[in-house]
Design an enzyme around this catalytic site. Sequence first.
Site, PDB file in Angstrom:
ATOM      1  N   THR A  41      35.373  44.901  37.863  1.00 44.50           N
ATOM      2  CA  THR A  41      34.334  44.921  38.886  1.00 44.50           C
ATOM      3  C   THR A  41      33.197  45.837  38.447  1.00 44.50           C
ATOM      4  OG1 THR A  41      36.035  44.643  40.567  1.00 44.50           O
ATOM      5  CG2 THR A  41      33.898  45.463  41.318  1.00 44.50           C
ATOM      6  N   GLY A 186      26.198  48.483  51.082  1.00 41.74           N
ATOM      7  CA  GLY A 186      25.092  48.049  51.933  1.00 41.74           C
ATOM      8  C   GLY A 186      23.831  48.856  51.673  1.00 41.74           C
ATOM      9  N   LEU A 187      23.985  50.176  51.550  1.00 41.33           N
ATOM     10  CA  LEU A 187      22.793  51.023  51.423  1.00 41.33           C
ATOM     11  C   LEU A 187      22.211  50.975  50.007  1.00 41.33           C
ATOM     12  CD1 LEU A 187      24.001  53.951  53.661  1.00 41.33           C
ATOM     13  CD2 LEU A 187      22.549  52.027  54.295  1.00 41.33           C
ATOM     14  N   GLY A 273      33.590  46.724  53.136  1.00 40.93           N
ATOM     15  CA  GLY A 273      34.725  47.293  52.414  1.00 40.93           C
ATOM     16  C   GLY A 273      35.317  46.304  51.436  1.00 40.93           C
ATOM     17  N   LEU A 321      36.820  54.131  43.576  1.00 39.99           N
ATOM     18  CA  LEU A 321      35.764  54.605  42.688  1.00 39.99           C
ATOM     19  C   LEU A 321      36.191  54.437  41.240  1.00 39.99           C
ATOM     20  CD1 LEU A 321      34.842  57.948  44.498  1.00 39.99           C
ATOM     21  CD2 LEU A 321      33.524  55.809  44.504  1.00 39.99           C
ATOM     22  N   HIS A 323      35.516  56.289  38.617  1.00 40.34           N
ATOM     23  CA  HIS A 323      35.996  57.506  37.925  1.00 40.34           C
ATOM     24  C   HIS A 323      37.365  57.934  38.432  1.00 40.34           C
ATOM     25  CE1 HIS A 323      33.041  58.395  41.060  1.00 40.34           C
ATOM     26  NE2 HIS A 323      33.694  59.496  41.332  1.00 40.34           N
ATOM     27  N   HIS A 446      14.642  77.071  34.894  1.00 41.18           N
ATOM     28  CA  HIS A 446      13.514  76.867  35.808  1.00 41.18           C
ATOM     29  C   HIS A 446      12.416  76.081  35.096  1.00 41.18           C
ATOM     30  CE1 HIS A 446      10.585  77.564  38.920  1.00 41.18           C
ATOM     31  NE2 HIS A 446       9.710  77.928  37.993  1.00 41.18           N
TER      32      HIS A 446
HETATM   33  P1  FAD Z   1      38.494  46.539  38.837  1.00 47.18           P
HETATM   34  O1  FAD Z   1      37.286  47.113  38.240  1.00 47.18           O
HETATM   35  O2  FAD Z   1      38.362  45.710  40.055  1.00 47.18           O
HETATM   36  O3  FAD Z   1      39.188  45.697  37.680  1.00 47.18           O
HETATM   37  C1  FAD Z   1      40.330  44.937  37.883  1.00 47.18           C
HETATM   38  C2  FAD Z   1      40.388  43.855  36.836  1.00 47.18           C
HETATM   39  O4  FAD Z   1      41.651  43.213  36.910  1.00 47.18           O
HETATM   40  C3  FAD Z   1      39.360  42.739  37.039  1.00 47.18           C
HETATM   41  O5  FAD Z   1      38.637  42.540  35.851  1.00 47.18           O
HETATM   42  C4  FAD Z   1      40.191  41.510  37.383  1.00 47.18           C
HETATM   43  O6  FAD Z   1      39.629  40.300  36.891  1.00 47.18           O
HETATM   44  C5  FAD Z   1      41.493  41.823  36.676  1.00 47.18           C
HETATM   45  N1  FAD Z   1      42.662  41.146  37.227  1.00 47.18           N
HETATM   46  C6  FAD Z   1      43.074  41.097  38.518  1.00 47.18           C
HETATM   47  N2  FAD Z   1      44.249  40.443  38.618  1.00 47.18           N
HETATM   48  C7  FAD Z   1      44.583  40.068  37.365  1.00 47.18           C
HETATM   49  C8  FAD Z   1      45.681  39.365  36.823  1.00 47.18           C
HETATM   50  N3  FAD Z   1      46.709  38.966  37.576  1.00 47.18           N
HETATM   51  N4  FAD Z   1      45.699  39.130  35.494  1.00 47.18           N
HETATM   52  C9  FAD Z   1      44.687  39.562  34.688  1.00 47.18           C
HETATM   53  N5  FAD Z   1      43.636  40.240  35.159  1.00 47.18           N
HETATM   54  C10 FAD Z   1      43.581  40.499  36.474  1.00 47.18           C
HETATM   55  N6  FAD Z   1      32.349  52.932  41.780  1.00 47.18           N
HETATM   56  C11 FAD Z   1      31.837  54.067  41.286  1.00 47.18           C
HETATM   57  O7  FAD Z   1      32.587  55.007  40.983  1.00 47.18           O
HETATM   58  N7  FAD Z   1      30.495  54.218  41.113  1.00 47.18           N
HETATM   59  C12 FAD Z   1      29.630  53.235  41.431  1.00 47.18           C
HETATM   60  O8  FAD Z   1      28.413  53.402  41.260  1.00 47.18           O
HETATM   61  C13 FAD Z   1      30.142  52.032  41.966  1.00 47.18           C
HETATM   62  N8  FAD Z   1      29.310  51.020  42.300  1.00 47.18           N
HETATM   63  C14 FAD Z   1      29.836  49.859  42.780  1.00 47.18           C
HETATM   64  C15 FAD Z   1      28.958  48.842  43.141  1.00 47.18           C
HETATM   65  C16 FAD Z   1      29.443  47.651  43.640  1.00 47.18           C
HETATM   66  C17 FAD Z   1      28.487  46.560  44.026  1.00 47.18           C
HETATM   67  C18 FAD Z   1      30.852  47.460  43.747  1.00 47.18           C
HETATM   68  C19 FAD Z   1      31.402  46.170  44.249  1.00 47.18           C
HETATM   69  C20 FAD Z   1      31.733  48.478  43.402  1.00 47.18           C
HETATM   70  C21 FAD Z   1      31.230  49.689  42.924  1.00 47.18           C
HETATM   71  N9  FAD Z   1      32.065  50.742  42.586  1.00 47.18           N
HETATM   72  C22 FAD Z   1      31.548  51.907  42.115  1.00 47.18           C
HETATM   73  C23 FAD Z   1      33.525  50.635  42.722  1.00 47.18           C
HETATM   74  C24 FAD Z   1      34.158  50.356  41.351  1.00 47.18           C
HETATM   75  O9  FAD Z   1      33.617  49.169  40.826  1.00 47.18           O
HETATM   76  C25 FAD Z   1      35.666  50.220  41.498  1.00 47.18           C
HETATM   77  O10 FAD Z   1      36.188  51.351  42.152  1.00 47.18           O
HETATM   78  C26 FAD Z   1      36.323  50.101  40.131  1.00 47.18           C
HETATM   79  O11 FAD Z   1      35.840  48.975  39.440  1.00 47.18           O
HETATM   80  C27 FAD Z   1      37.847  49.996  40.265  1.00 47.18           C
HETATM   81  O12 FAD Z   1      38.406  49.890  39.007  1.00 47.18           O
HETATM   82  P2  FAD Z   1      39.800  49.165  38.770  1.00 47.18           P
HETATM   83  O13 FAD Z   1      40.044  49.269  37.304  1.00 47.18           O
HETATM   84  O14 FAD Z   1      40.816  49.698  39.691  1.00 47.18           O
HETATM   85  O15 FAD Z   1      39.590  47.647  39.199  1.00 47.18           O
HETATM   86  P1  NAD Z   2      32.428  51.030  52.932  1.00 43.97           P
HETATM   87  O1  NAD Z   2      33.798  51.267  53.400  1.00 43.97           O
HETATM   88  O2  NAD Z   2      31.717  52.094  52.180  1.00 43.97           O
HETATM   89  O3  NAD Z   2      31.492  50.641  54.171  1.00 43.97           O
HETATM   90  C1  NAD Z   2      31.791  49.594  55.040  1.00 43.97           C
HETATM   91  C2  NAD Z   2      31.061  49.803  56.346  1.00 43.97           C
HETATM   92  O4  NAD Z   2      31.170  48.623  57.131  1.00 43.97           O
HETATM   93  C3  NAD Z   2      31.629  50.944  57.174  1.00 43.97           C
HETATM   94  O5  NAD Z   2      30.596  51.840  57.495  1.00 43.97           O
HETATM   95  C4  NAD Z   2      32.200  50.230  58.393  1.00 43.97           C
HETATM   96  O6  NAD Z   2      32.123  51.006  59.567  1.00 43.97           O
HETATM   97  C5  NAD Z   2      31.321  48.986  58.491  1.00 43.97           C
HETATM   98  N1  NAD Z   2      31.923  47.876  59.259  1.00 43.97           N
HETATM   99  C6  NAD Z   2      33.206  47.433  59.208  1.00 43.97           C
HETATM  100  N2  NAD Z   2      33.383  46.412  60.088  1.00 43.97           N
HETATM  101  C7  NAD Z   2      32.190  46.194  60.713  1.00 43.97           C
HETATM  102  C8  NAD Z   2      31.717  45.280  61.713  1.00 43.97           C
HETATM  103  N3  NAD Z   2      32.511  44.372  62.283  1.00 43.97           N
HETATM  104  N4  NAD Z   2      30.431  45.334  62.104  1.00 43.97           N
HETATM  105  C9  NAD Z   2      29.595  46.256  61.553  1.00 43.97           C
HETATM  106  N5  NAD Z   2      29.989  47.147  60.601  1.00 43.97           N
HETATM  107  C10 NAD Z   2      31.263  47.117  60.178  1.00 43.97           C
HETATM  108  O7  NAD Z   2      32.519  49.676  52.047  1.00 43.97           O
HETATM  109  P2  NAD Z   2      31.490  49.010  51.056  1.00 43.97           P
HETATM  110  O8  NAD Z   2      30.131  49.544  51.240  1.00 43.97           O
HETATM  111  O9  NAD Z   2      31.732  47.550  51.174  1.00 43.97           O
HETATM  112  O10 NAD Z   2      32.034  49.496  49.653  1.00 43.97           O
HETATM  113  C11 NAD Z   2      33.354  49.154  49.195  1.00 43.97           C
HETATM  114  C12 NAD Z   2      33.866  50.139  48.206  1.00 43.97           C
HETATM  115  O11 NAD Z   2      33.137  50.068  46.988  1.00 43.97           O
HETATM  116  C13 NAD Z   2      33.775  51.530  48.722  1.00 43.97           C
HETATM  117  O12 NAD Z   2      35.092  51.996  48.903  1.00 43.97           O
HETATM  118  C14 NAD Z   2      33.102  52.314  47.668  1.00 43.97           C
HETATM  119  O13 NAD Z   2      33.856  53.420  47.286  1.00 43.97           O
HETATM  120  C15 NAD Z   2      32.947  51.381  46.488  1.00 43.97           C
HETATM  121  N6  NAD Z   2      31.565  51.520  45.981  1.00 43.97           N
HETATM  122  C16 NAD Z   2      31.193  52.729  45.470  1.00 43.97           C
HETATM  123  C17 NAD Z   2      29.899  52.927  45.061  1.00 43.97           C
HETATM  124  C18 NAD Z   2      29.499  54.252  44.515  1.00 43.97           C
HETATM  125  O14 NAD Z   2      30.362  55.027  44.172  1.00 43.97           O
HETATM  126  N7  NAD Z   2      28.220  54.555  44.415  1.00 43.97           N
HETATM  127  C19 NAD Z   2      28.963  51.920  45.188  1.00 43.97           C
HETATM  128  C20 NAD Z   2      29.362  50.723  45.740  1.00 43.97           C
HETATM  129  C21 NAD Z   2      30.688  50.539  46.122  1.00 43.97           C
END
Ligand code: FAD
Ligand code: NAD
Length: 468
Positions: A41, A186-187, A273, A321, A323, A446
């Site tokens: 992801t 969202g933000l 979420g 996350l 990290h 600074h």
């Molecule tokens: P993933 O990255 O989800 O990887 C899991 C992998 O497993 C995938 O490639 C999937 O295809 C593979 N897989 C699943 N099932 C199987 C199977 N059975 N066989 C083979 N492969 C399989 N986090 C941050 O810390 N900073 C950010 O700025 C940030 N920005 C984000 C922005 C967005 C839009 C989104 C959606 C998420 C963001 N996140 C961010 C969250 C971050 O992407 C995840 O927390 C992170 O990728 C989780 O890592 P993971 O290795 O657990 O899983």
């Molecule tokens: P989130 O949990 O951060 O926010 C979801 C929001 O949706 C909450 O504020 C919740 O109250 C609201 N919500 C839930 N049901 C609702 C309803 N029926 N009507 C209106 N509001 C409703 O989830 P996200 O923004 O989808 O992010 C998912 C995950 O991806 C997070 O856990 C985050 O850690 C990770 N992520 C991290 C980063 C980053 O580290 N910068 C960036 C993107 C995503």
Amino acid sequence: MEKFDVTIIGAGPGGYVAAIRCAQLGMKTALIEKYPSLGGTCLNVGCIPSKALLDSSEHFHNALHNFKEHGIDIPEPKVNIKQMIERKRNVVKMTVDGINFLMKKNKITVFTGHGSFVTKNQIEILKADGSKEQIETAKTIIATGSKPSSLPGIDIDKKRVITSTEALELTEVPKHLIIIGGGVIGLELGSVYGRLGSKVTVVEFMDRIIAGMDGALSKELQRVLKKELSFEFLMKHKVTGTKASAKEVTVSALNSKDEKVEIKGDYCLVAVGRKPYTDNLGLEKIGVKVDNRGKIETDDHLKTSVDGIYAIGDVIKGAMLAHKAEEEGVFVAEQMAGQKPHINYNLIPGVVYTWPEVAAVGYTEEQLKEQGKKYKVGSFPFKASGRARASMDTDGFVKVLADETTDEILGVHMIGPRTADMIAEAVVAMEYKASAEDISRMSHAHPTFTESMKEACLDATGKRALHI
Ligand code: FAD
Ligand code: NAD
């Protein structure tokens, strides 16, 4: 059948990092990923592409609104969304190529296909062409990550009602983007399109945005997004459904008085979420337990209910996350090698890459109150920072929470320019149990944004800030 010491299922930041560390420690390592592109992801549809678009849209916003003030006159800039998305794809490609290189360098065997358990020590890989292959493994790390969640009444058609994945690939700038959920996704993505000219309406169930973070950060971010990008916030609104036509979408919600509200736009981003992803993994077959939210249950050592099988990242409890997933990947690998690693979950920082950026580590003020802990608050506004004035980034502040008696830093909460990078200082300080006075006695270059951390610590240490 090829035999491995360890097999990792899922090549996101959890999985590929675990694979590297296992290989470094001398284990014969296999990595299974169902998509041809490694990185999960985070690299493909998360952290990296969203930051690429955040950077591009920030440049556009500055060119449109701030260059003039800096004394740079240019013809009115226009958005070229196709090029912006193309650049983002290139950034992703370069990053994924880097992972391919690392796999080769570390002699990790990569299998492309869907992995599932046949037995606890046998894994089947189902390839895109329908063929199957089996491998034998002594140990396994499940790192299968997460997928976007939805809500009842919402039909994600991926055209008008979209998730973050589609929002990273739009071919036009929405006129009115309705976002369900005022959380991180969202933000951040709302900021991208708000900067490019979309009207953005955030519909949030709670009474505050970024609900898990310190309340002061939520308040300031909401104020700035309204002021800078004209975001409209519908707080305490529970979304009940969406209805899409070819060119329009209507979002229905109940407000705090239980009255029905309808919002019309051309796109709706569902950002409520993410849910753990364990589809067709064969967990039931071998007895790996999941909790009632579908997360794989693990103990303090990240062992699942089945001996020799571990799980890390988004698929288990804790912050979703990249990290955090990486730390867990290293933790499990080192444990397998007989080492005694440790993760301090309280010191995993959280960042929101809006502008101003939001970053935090440790306890929030709300959490300290709940614990009944006696604490001091020090804060410093960026408007008092010379560096921030020079760059026209005067919104936000640094807030430091320290133990009232020992002065140990318990939490740091920042909103402002480059706080995503600044938070590292707070993590180091807290890992070494620094007091606010320790930080306030260290020289900070600074003029830098980091001086605001020092000043907030001075403020916590007996109201000794020098520039407020
Ligand atoms: P993933 O990255 O989800 O990887 C899991 C992998 O497993 C995938 O490639 C999937 O295809 C593979 N897989 C699943 N099932 C199987 C199977 N059975 N066989 C083979 N492969 C399989 N986090 C941050 O810390 N900073 C950010 O700025 C940030 N920005 C984000 C922005 C967005 C839009 C989104 C959606 C998420 C963001 N996140 C961010 C969250 C971050 O992407 C995840 O927390 C992170 O990728 C989780 O890592 P993971 O290795 O657990 O899983
Ligand atoms: P989130 O949990 O951060 O926010 C979801 C929001 O949706 C909450 O504020 C919740 O109250 C609201 N919500 C839930 N049901 C609702 C309803 N029926 N009507 C209106 N509001 C409703 O989830 P996200 O923004 O989808 O992010 C998912 C995950 O991806 C997070 O856990 C985050 O850690 C990770 N992520 C991290 C980063 C980053 O580290 N910068 C960036 C993107 C995503």
